[in-house]
Write a protein that holds these residues in place. Sequence first.
Motif, PDB file in Angstrom:
ATOM      1  N   MET A 105       0.761  -1.309   0.148  1.00 12.51           N
ATOM      2  CA  MET A 105       0.001   0.076   0.008  1.00 12.51           C
ATOM      3  C   MET A 105       0.810   1.322   0.066  1.00 12.51           C
ATOM      4  N   THR A 106       2.072   1.278  -0.546  1.00  6.28           N
ATOM      5  CA  THR A 106       2.947   2.256  -0.496  1.00  6.28           C
ATOM      6  C   THR A 106       3.514   2.590  -2.146  1.00  6.28           C
ATOM      7  N   ASP A 133      -0.893  -2.835  -3.978  1.00  3.25           N
ATOM      8  CA  ASP A 133      -1.295  -1.313  -3.628  1.00  3.25           C
ATOM      9  C   ASP A 133      -2.830  -1.402  -3.960  1.00  3.25           C
ATOM     10  N   ARG A 149      -3.436   6.836  -7.678  1.00  2.00           N
ATOM     11  CA  ARG A 149      -3.466   5.600  -7.699  1.00  2.00           C
ATOM     12  C   ARG A 149      -2.734   4.913  -9.079  1.00  2.00           C
ATOM     13  N   THR A 175      -7.826  -3.215  -4.763  1.00  2.00           N
ATOM     14  CA  THR A 175      -6.168  -3.079  -4.803  1.00  2.00           C
ATOM     15  C   THR A 175      -5.929  -3.989  -6.002  1.00  2.00           C
TER      16      THR A 175
END
Length: 182
Positions: A105-106, A133, A149, A175
């Motif tokens: 998630m980075t 992510d 994103r 995601t």
Amino acid sequence: MGFHTFDVSRADRLEDESRYRYVSVDELLALFDPEGSVADLGSGTGFYTDDVAPYVERVYAVDVQAEMHDYYRGKGAPGNVEFVTAAVADLPFEEGALDAAFSTMTFHEFGDGAALAEIARVLADGGRLGIADWSARGAGESGPPLDERYALSEAVALAEGAGLTVEHGSERRETFVLRAVG
């Protein structure tokens, strides 16, 4: 994309076990076959670093914010965690030094051609990269705004552009996950 950092004053929010609904520990470990020396890229508070540490010889908690390392130290880190304050595009590792690297998630905070080229440089031959992510194709119910994103196809293009071979990728509700090898 985003290219921002998470606000350290809200770091407690990163210690929320509901994060596992987006990527579980088992799913994360399956992305990069943990062993040897591994880097958690954008480690933050060490939420996922703690889950990986028991399976590797050494895990480098890489974060651009020294304050995140301070938070992580304050909560207590496993003995095999080494803190590295650096941008992903400028990692202080020798060429081929890492058996694996992962990001949870980075990726949206650092993902670009320079960062992927640097990851490819520090991975050993056959070294694995696992990414989970927030997807640009998601509904935006959690995580950063959609315009910050990446879609899976964009992440794949960046990884392949850096010379990595993508072995697996899947786009999910909010995601995506990607597994690549150097």
